[in-house]
Scaffold this motif. Sequence first.
Motif, short mmCIF file in Angstrom:
data_model
loop_
_atom_site.label_atom_id
_atom_site.label_comp_id
_atom_site.label_asym_id
_atom_site.label_seq_id
_atom_site.Cartn_x
_atom_site.Cartn_y
_atom_site.Cartn_z
N SER A 1 -11.34 -6.50 -3.24
CA SER A 1 -10.63 -7.22 -2.17
C SER A 1 -10.55 -8.70 -2.47
O SER A 1 -9.49 -9.33 -2.34
CB SER A 1 -11.34 -7.07 -0.83
OG SER A 1 -11.19 -5.78 -0.34
N THR B 1 -10.42 -4.15 5.39
CA THR B 1 -11.77 -3.90 4.87
C THR B 1 -12.76 -4.85 5.54
O THR B 1 -13.85 -4.43 5.92
CB THR B 1 -11.85 -4.12 3.35
OG1 THR B 1 -11.22 -5.35 3.03
CG2 THR B 1 -11.18 -3.02 2.59
N TYR C 1 0.82 -1.22 0.00
CA TYR C 1 0.00 0.00 0.00
C TYR C 1 0.85 1.26 0.00
O TYR C 1 0.82 2.06 -0.93
CB TYR C 1 -0.98 -0.01 1.20
CG TYR C 1 -1.85 1.21 1.19
CD1 TYR C 1 -2.99 1.26 0.41
CD2 TYR C 1 -1.50 2.35 1.90
CE1 TYR C 1 -3.76 2.38 0.34
CE2 TYR C 1 -2.27 3.49 1.84
CZ TYR C 1 -3.41 3.51 1.06
OH TYR C 1 -4.16 4.63 0.99
N TYR D 1 -8.62 0.55 -1.04
CA TYR D 1 -8.82 1.61 -0.05
C TYR D 1 -9.64 2.77 -0.63
O TYR D 1 -10.54 3.29 0.02
CB TYR D 1 -7.47 2.11 0.46
CG TYR D 1 -7.60 3.16 1.53
CD1 TYR D 1 -8.12 2.84 2.78
CD2 TYR D 1 -7.24 4.48 1.28
CE1 TYR D 1 -8.26 3.81 3.75
CE2 TYR D 1 -7.38 5.46 2.26
CZ TYR D 1 -7.89 5.11 3.50
OH TYR D 1 -8.04 6.06 4.45
N LEU E 1 -5.47 1.65 8.71
CA LEU E 1 -6.00 2.61 7.75
C LEU E 1 -7.53 2.65 7.75
O LEU E 1 -8.14 3.71 7.69
CB LEU E 1 -5.50 2.18 6.36
CG LEU E 1 -5.11 3.20 5.33
CD1 LEU E 1 -4.24 4.28 5.90
CD2 LEU E 1 -4.38 2.50 4.19
N PHE E 2 -8.14 1.46 7.86
CA PHE E 2 -9.60 1.38 7.81
C PHE E 2 -10.23 1.57 9.18
O PHE E 2 -11.41 1.84 9.29
CB PHE E 2 -10.03 0.01 7.28
CG PHE E 2 -9.68 -0.21 5.86
CD1 PHE E 2 -10.55 0.19 4.85
CD2 PHE E 2 -8.48 -0.78 5.51
CE1 PHE E 2 -10.23 0.00 3.53
CE2 PHE E 2 -8.15 -0.99 4.20
CZ PHE E 2 -9.02 -0.59 3.20
N ILE F 1 -4.63 -5.59 3.80
CA ILE F 1 -5.58 -4.60 3.30
C ILE F 1 -6.98 -5.23 3.18
O ILE F 1 -7.99 -4.58 3.44
CB ILE F 1 -5.08 -4.02 1.95
CG1 ILE F 1 -5.67 -2.66 1.69
CG2 ILE F 1 -5.31 -4.93 0.77
CD1 ILE F 1 -4.70 -1.54 1.80
N SER G 1 -12.88 4.52 0.87
CA SER G 1 -12.76 5.82 1.53
C SER G 1 -13.23 6.97 0.64
O SER G 1 -13.73 7.95 1.14
CB SER G 1 -11.32 6.05 1.96
OG SER G 1 -10.51 6.22 0.82
N GLU H 1 -1.59 -0.90 7.06
CA GLU H 1 -2.71 -1.26 6.18
C GLU H 1 -3.99 -1.55 6.96
O GLU H 1 -5.08 -1.18 6.54
CB GLU H 1 -2.34 -2.47 5.33
CG GLU H 1 -1.33 -2.18 4.23
CD GLU H 1 0.10 -2.28 4.71
OE1 GLU H 1 0.31 -2.45 5.93
OE2 GLU H 1 1.02 -2.19 3.87
#
Lengths: 296, 278
Positions: A272, B122, A237, A256, B224-225, B118, A260, B221
Amino acid sequence: MTLATSEVAIVRPRSRRPSSMALALIGPATLFCLLQLLVPVAILFRYSLNRFDPASYMVDALTAENYVKFFTDPYYLTVLARTIRVSVVSTLICLVMGFPLAYWLARMTSRWKNLMVILVVLPLFIGNAVRAAGWMTLFGAKGFINSVLLGSGIIDQPLTLMYTEMAVVVGIITVNLPFMVLTLQSVIEGIARPIEEAALSLGAAPFQTFRRVVWPLALPGTLAGTILTFILAMNAYATPVLLGGPKFTMMGPLVYDQFSQSNNWPFGAAVSFVLMATTLGLTFIAHTALRRRRVG
Amino acid sequence: MLHNSRKPSWRRLALDAAALSSLAFILVPLVFVTWLAFFKQEIPSFPPEGYTFHWFSSMLTQKAIIDGFVTSIEVGVVATLIGLALGVPAALGLVRYTSWWSGAASTFLLLPLVVPAIVLGTAIYVAEVEAEILVYGFGIETPVIGTIGGLIAAHALIVIPWVVRLVTASLVGFDRSIEEAAQNLGATPFATLRRITLPVIRPGVVAAALFAFVISFSNLELSLFLVGAGRTTLPIAILQYLEWKIDPTIAAASVVQIAIIAAAMLVTDRFVKLTQVV
């Protein structure tokens, strides 16, 4: 009779109720991972089958349209292809660069060995953004590389190094190389040195010794290290965001941004899953291919 | 290699050169960040106009970085404690008992390492959304999304595989007959655990605690969420700053981070040789 039973109990005290004890020890961690990992991933998969509506964001549905959208839009396919390309290239370079260092560390006997290992491990914990920052000072238009090249008259225009695929590959290699080195080192240390010496004293050339003895024996570690670095590269990332810039999108940042910025949760969830499936699929193919070669 | 130890050959030199250049490649970015932290001018251009310590004090006025640092320490410490509380018993159990489900459990406990961070971020985020809907459905008005508890729980998850791995590694070669001897001599299971098993695995637990903290501290990562509005962790603060610009202030913050982690590793190296656990 009583004596005999208590003797049995003394000799094998743990065998009385092993499974309830095991459950008490292993159960809580397993339950935690179940609730914190499998349930969320299942919910995410369910979301990926929902429909996106600009007004109300997410509508309950059972549709594959998010996956269809991903695989029919050239933009997203480019992002996926770019991610795979960057990951494969950086993983191969990690293997080529990592093997000599791992071998060197594994066979090192001096008192500096511990310090050298710390120097490999330390960057792992510094965070990807900080290491990307290091490359930013080198790659910028006024950065170190351009300053040296301009100052010595080799070039008269600054090179574009930032926001390129090369910058991202270099950044990912620095992040992943320690993982490769540590995995390989532990396996090479397990290969007894007398085996190598036997090959050499029986007349094998050093390269032959490497190809016929060290490499085959180190293959499980090579496989583990390659898979680990590949997974990490696929999911990078910070490195692509900082060194690739806004236009050099890879899969991680794409996920992301869907959550977002676009607020498109169903599509973000589908991206994902495409990312996870591609990573695991390619890992599986590499694993099977390498294992077959080893057997054959 | 043995045949090389008599005289340095070109092969030996080639190996040294290849190994050292790979090592240099790993360290180059850290060297440059450290160098930049002492530049006199604000724009990172070469050669520097001079050197100063000024940026280390200007760093302290960066609220996002200081707040992020505090949050990262808090989350790291609590996640490590949870990770140890769950992971150490699990490792003991996995080494000791083998049954059809313990094999599955051992694979399962390493899963947080394999699922991309990541994707995990999520997934946990949407699970928090669902959990909040569920909780509000019961009429309990407690927020779940973006809470520090949620962040800590997520960090505890990615810490568990490391704890299990390191503690399991420290149990390999442990002679279980010592434990049996203690129990035959009348020690209770708890006393055996406290007086025999825990001292044996202590290096593994120390290493696991260090690794767990550092894995959490440097995670980007996943956080971040999961950081809520108005909260950041140090890696996120650094990333957001760097997306805007790179200057000696952020380099100084990075140097402080490098120094803290280097110190932690050197201290741990006193307890347990890093060459044995990684």
